[in-house]
Design a protein around this motif. Structure first.
Motif, PDB file in Angstrom:
ATOM      1  N   ALA A 107     -34.342 127.485  69.621  1.00  0.00           N
ATOM      2  CA  ALA A 107     -34.947 126.239  69.154  1.00  0.00           C
ATOM      3  C   ALA A 107     -33.887 125.230  68.738  1.00  0.00           C
ATOM      4  CB  ALA A 107     -35.889 126.531  67.989  1.00  0.00           C
ATOM      5  N   ALA A 108     -32.833 125.695  68.072  1.00  0.00           N
ATOM      6  CA  ALA A 108     -31.771 124.803  67.609  1.00  0.00           C
ATOM      7  C   ALA A 108     -30.576 125.641  67.180  1.00  0.00           C
ATOM      8  CB  ALA A 108     -32.253 123.952  66.439  1.00  0.00           C
ATOM      9  N   ALA A 154     -38.778 126.431  73.168  1.00  0.00           N
ATOM     10  CA  ALA A 154     -38.385 127.665  72.491  1.00  0.00           C
ATOM     11  C   ALA A 154     -39.608 128.371  71.906  1.00  0.00           C
ATOM     12  CB  ALA A 154     -37.380 127.358  71.388  1.00  0.00           C
ATOM     13  N   LEU A 155     -39.527 129.682  71.784  1.00  0.00           N
ATOM     14  CA  LEU A 155     -40.563 130.444  71.112  1.00  0.00           C
ATOM     15  C   LEU A 155     -40.333 130.400  69.606  1.00  0.00           C
ATOM     16  CD1 LEU A 155     -40.647 133.642  73.392  1.00  0.00           C
ATOM     17  CD2 LEU A 155     -42.280 131.750  73.399  1.00  0.00           C
ATOM     18  N   THR A 156     -41.413 130.468  68.844  1.00  0.00           N
ATOM     19  CA  THR A 156     -41.285 130.526  67.393  1.00  0.00           C
ATOM     20  C   THR A 156     -40.925 131.948  66.977  1.00  0.00           C
ATOM     21  OG1 THR A 156     -43.609 131.090  67.015  1.00  0.00           O
ATOM     22  CG2 THR A 156     -43.044 128.728  67.172  1.00  0.00           C
ATOM     23  N   VAL A 198     -35.059 136.348  75.447  1.00  0.00           N
ATOM     24  CA  VAL A 198     -35.185 135.284  74.456  1.00  0.00           C
ATOM     25  C   VAL A 198     -33.864 135.130  73.709  1.00  0.00           C
ATOM     26  CG1 VAL A 198     -36.380 134.480  72.394  1.00  0.00           C
ATOM     27  CG2 VAL A 198     -37.640 135.729  74.153  1.00  0.00           C
ATOM     28  N   LEU A 199     -33.378 133.897  73.622  1.00  0.00           N
ATOM     29  CA  LEU A 199     -32.241 133.596  72.752  1.00  0.00           C
ATOM     30  C   LEU A 199     -32.840 133.349  71.369  1.00  0.00           C
ATOM     31  CD1 LEU A 199     -29.356 133.104  72.090  1.00  0.00           C
ATOM     32  CD2 LEU A 199     -29.490 130.842  73.136  1.00  0.00           C
ATOM     33  N   ASP A 200     -32.829 134.389  70.545  1.00  0.00           N
ATOM     34  CA  ASP A 200     -33.496 134.356  69.240  1.00  0.00           C
ATOM     35  C   ASP A 200     -32.754 133.453  68.260  1.00  0.00           C
ATOM     36  OD1 ASP A 200     -34.614 134.873  66.756  1.00  0.00           O
ATOM     37  OD2 ASP A 200     -34.956 136.975  67.170  1.00  0.00           O
ATOM     38  N   LYS A 255     -22.216 132.427  67.813  1.00  0.00           N
ATOM     39  CA  LYS A 255     -22.912 133.718  67.823  1.00  0.00           C
ATOM     40  C   LYS A 255     -24.295 133.550  68.439  1.00  0.00           C
ATOM     41  CE  LYS A 255     -20.592 135.378  63.615  1.00  0.00           C
ATOM     42  NZ  LYS A 255     -20.013 136.646  64.104  1.00  0.00           N
ATOM     43  N   SER A 256     -24.659 134.490  69.304  1.00  0.00           N
ATOM     44  CA  SER A 256     -25.956 134.449  69.983  1.00  0.00           C
ATOM     45  C   SER A 256     -26.658 135.793  69.838  1.00  0.00           C
ATOM     46  CB  SER A 256     -25.786 134.136  71.475  1.00  0.00           C
ATOM     47  OG  SER A 256     -25.083 132.928  71.675  1.00  0.00           O
ATOM     48  N   LEU A 257     -27.917 135.749  69.446  1.00  0.00           N
ATOM     49  CA  LEU A 257     -28.741 136.952  69.382  1.00  0.00           C
ATOM     50  C   LEU A 257     -29.759 136.900  70.506  1.00  0.00           C
ATOM     51  CD1 LEU A 257     -29.857 139.558  68.166  1.00  0.00           C
ATOM     52  CD2 LEU A 257     -31.187 138.161  66.557  1.00  0.00           C
TER      53      LEU A 257
END
Length: 240
Positions: free
Chosen positions: A42-43, A124-126, A149-151, A166-168
């Protein structure tokens, strides 16, 4: 004469029907198209981890211990040019820019899924959708389905480890069913050179560096996911 005409008519009828029958046979024989649906973050968020935070939570832990929402640091991210619009961390990688970078691969090969067609979503998903949806996120998708999904996407400034993106990522493979047959999630990170306080003066350079780091994180997660598929581990690297 009549018999010959009947045979001629029959031959014409069969000739006209044959292409349709052939098309049906090809359609029946065609393999099911597999899809990998991908959602961006989302951001971008900012996490500032100082020396005090390390003593509280360990030298390598406490990523979010010093989390500061972007709105509290808005002034830091403005360009030096007073006529330029205000910039914030999440503007370094917008939803649309993430989508372009995620779609760089022609298919799911980078994630160990060469037979999957990539479907990049522009929203983006919530958090609730990500954690509260046991089934597929995409309704009406292909019978053969997986999702990624990039959480979380975090620009992290750490006292012990410098600046990192950092990417989850969270991955699920449903195959042709309605429940996941495999799930995997992992943090990946790429070191950044430009200091956070230098971003206003080097905004374009910082943006280019962020895009490169984002792409590298995609590759790092793809490698981890491929390793997961071959070693038989579950989420967080635990053995099945």
């Amino acid at each position: 004469m009549i018999r010959r005409m009947r045979f001629a008519c029959l031959a014409v009828a069969v000739g006209l029907a044959s292409p349709a029958l052939a098309q049906d046979a090809v359609a029946d024989a065609a393999p099911t198209v597999c899809e990998l649906h991908v959602w961006p973050a989302a951001a971008m968020r900012f996490a500032n981890q100082g020396e005090g935070h390390n003593f509280k939570s360990g030298l390598s832990g406490g990523l979010l211990a010093g989390f500061e929402p972007p709105k509290r640091r808005g002034g830091l991210w403005k360009r030096v040019d007073p006529d330029a619009p205000a910039e914030k961390p999440f503007d370094l990688l917008s939803l649309s820019e993430q989508g372009v970078l995620l779609s760089a691969s022609p298919d799911g090969t980078i994630f160990g899924l060469p037979g999957h067609r990539l479907v990049i979503h522009d929203t983006a998903l919530t958090s609730r959708e990500i954690r509260g949806t046991p089934g597929r996120y995409a309704a009406g998708s292909s019978p053969c389905y997986a999702d990624l999904v990039l959480d979380s996407l975090i620009l992290s400034n750490e006292w012990s480890n410098g600046q990192n993106l950092k990417s989850l990522y969270r991955f699920r493979d449903f195959g042709t069913g309605n429940t996941p047959t495999r799930s995997f999630g992992a943090w990946v990170q790429t070191r950044l050179v430009i200091e956070p306080e230098d971003i206003p003066a080097k905004f374009d350079e910082a943006k280019a560096e962020m895009r490169a780091a984002f792409t590298n994180n995609v590759a790092l997660f793809g490698a981890a996911l491929t390793t997961n598929a071959t070693t038989g581990t579950t989420k967080q690297g635990k053995k099945k």
